[in-house]
Design an enzyme around this catalytic site. Structure first.
Site, PDB file in Angstrom:
ATOM      1  N   ASP A  42       0.835  -1.215   0.000  1.00 28.06           N
ATOM      2  CA  ASP A  42       0.000   0.000   0.000  1.00 28.06           C
ATOM      3  C   ASP A  42       0.866   1.261   0.000  1.00 28.06           C
ATOM      4  OD1 ASP A  42       0.893  -0.216   2.574  1.00 28.06           O
ATOM      5  OD2 ASP A  42      -1.077  -0.015   3.526  1.00 28.06           O
ATOM      6  N   SER A  43       2.194   1.068   0.091  1.00 33.41           N
ATOM      7  CA  SER A  43       3.109   2.202  -0.094  1.00 33.41           C
ATOM      8  C   SER A  43       2.926   2.806  -1.489  1.00 33.41           C
ATOM      9  CB  SER A  43       4.565   1.757   0.100  1.00 33.41           C
ATOM     10  OG  SER A  43       4.838   0.609  -0.667  1.00 33.41           O
ATOM     11  N   LYS A 110      -1.392  -9.420   2.717  1.00 36.76           N
ATOM     12  CA  LYS A 110      -0.653  -8.993   3.920  1.00 36.76           C
ATOM     13  C   LYS A 110      -1.549  -8.049   4.717  1.00 36.76           C
ATOM     14  CE  LYS A 110       3.090  -6.148   3.697  1.00 36.76           C
ATOM     15  NZ  LYS A 110       2.582  -4.929   4.346  1.00 36.76           N
ATOM     16  N   GLU A 112      -1.640  -5.565   8.193  1.00 34.97           N
ATOM     17  CA  GLU A 112      -0.842  -4.914   9.240  1.00 34.97           C
ATOM     18  C   GLU A 112      -1.487  -5.094  10.606  1.00 34.97           C
ATOM     19  OE1 GLU A 112       0.083  -0.806   8.543  1.00 34.97           O
ATOM     20  OE2 GLU A 112       0.927  -1.224   6.557  1.00 34.97           O
ATOM     21  N   GLU A 179       8.978  -4.396  10.536  1.00 42.49           N
ATOM     22  CA  GLU A 179       9.415  -3.111   9.971  1.00 42.49           C
ATOM     23  C   GLU A 179       9.927  -2.183  11.071  1.00 42.49           C
ATOM     24  OE1 GLU A 179       6.727  -1.341   7.185  1.00 42.49           O
ATOM     25  OE2 GLU A 179       7.870   0.523   7.086  1.00 42.49           O
TER      26      GLU A 179
HETATM   27  O1  KIV Z   1       3.606  -1.239   1.580  1.00 42.22           O
HETATM   28  C1  KIV Z   1       4.784  -1.581   1.673  1.00 42.22           C
HETATM   29  O2  KIV Z   1       5.642  -1.190   0.862  1.00 42.22           O
HETATM   30  C2  KIV Z   1       5.173  -2.445   2.776  1.00 42.22           C
HETATM   31  C3  KIV Z   1       6.615  -2.747   2.936  1.00 42.22           C
HETATM   32  C4  KIV Z   1       7.359  -1.581   3.447  1.00 42.22           C
HETATM   33  C5  KIV Z   1       6.852  -3.953   3.785  1.00 42.22           C
HETATM   34  O3  KIV Z   1       4.343  -2.877   3.513  1.00 42.22           O
END
Ligand code: KIV
Length: 262
Positions: A42-43, A110, A112, A179
């Site tokens: 989600d980055s 994934k 969080e 992280e």
């Molecule tokens: O969204 C992302 O890029 C991440 C990584 C930093 C692990 O969750």
């Protein structure tokens, strides 16, 4: 790489490499690399869309980018991020978002955090969808953390992260991203879990490492947190290529006779 290889890698003490990928062109490049797994993180809200945090990623954005990455990297193991608050809107809504990412081409999702969503995570695993956990500096909680800060520095915080990691393993997560936590804490979690840990800013002793594609390639030379290594200077390379093109257009050096139709 498939889901079974993650546990196998940990048993064999072979490290896992993961990079983020958000688009078709980059996915085509990554498809031909040795990297083990791709994360449609989600980055992308920040890196691709210019927002100041990941809370702006929506399920529509995540699904669209996952589809593009799958088209470019048909053979890679792809993990898709469940976006901000998706795991908090009740089981039905969360499962709809899981379905969107899996139908878009993800092999796993994934999620969080841990508190308040263990039952959901077990339910997703029991439904046949592999779940990767993510602890430490979970960027969707950046407001609660008061910024992008290293987590788990105090004894109490570290103990809480270890407990969360254990519970995520029990809930059925197949791997865990750690992280921005102190390396001793990451090492301790890695030793205690039978599932692989994948670190970013968590030191060298995790079972794997993940970096953001654009960051590791040096697209933004001003972004250089302690944990990041620039493996290329893409910003300089692209700037120089574009300026070269511009000059060639100005002077008439491009296109040449060979680059023109008769
Ligand atoms: O969204 C992302 O890029 C991440 C990584 C930093 C692990 O969750």
């Amino acid at each position: 790489m498939n889901i079974l290889d993650f546990a196998q890698r940990k048993r064999a003490q072979e490290k896992i490499s993961m990079v983020t990928c958000y688009d078709y062109s980059s996915a085509r490049v990554l498809e031909k690399t040795d990297v083990d797994t791709l994360l449609v993180g989600d980055s992308l809200a920040m890196v691709m869309h210019g927002y100041d945090s990941t809370v702006h990623a929506t399920i529509e954005m995540m699904a669209m980018h996952t589809q593009a990455v799958r088209r470019g990297a048909p053979s890679k193991f792809i993990v898709g991020d469940i976006p901000f608050l998706s795991a908090r809107r009740g089981t039905q809504a969360a499962m709809d978002d899981v379905a969107s990412l899996m139908r878009a081409g993800a092999n796993a999702v994934k999620i969080e955090g841990e508190a308040g969503q263990l039952d959901l995570m077990s339910h997703i695993v029991e439904s046949g969808v592999p779940v990767m956990g993510h602890l430490g500096l979970t960027p969707q909680s950046v407001e609660a953390f008061g910024g992008h800060k290293v987590q788990g520095k105090s004894e109490g915080q570290a103990a809480a992260i270890i407990e969360s990691a254990r519970r995520l393993e029990q809930a059925g997560c197949f791997a865990l991203v750690l992280e921005c936590i102190p390396q001793v804490l990451a090492t301790s979690i890695t030793e205690q879990l039978s599932i692989p840990t994948i670190g970013i800013g968590a030191g060298p002793h995790t079972d794997g490492q993940v970096l953001v594609f654009q960051d590791m390639l040096g697209m933004n030379p001003d972004f250089k947190p302690k944990f990041l290594r620039h493996y290329a200077n893409a910003n300089e390379m692209i700037t120089s290529a574009i300026n070269h093109f511009h000059d060639d257009v100005q002077t008439g050096a491009f296109p040449s006779r060979e680059e023109s139709y008769a």
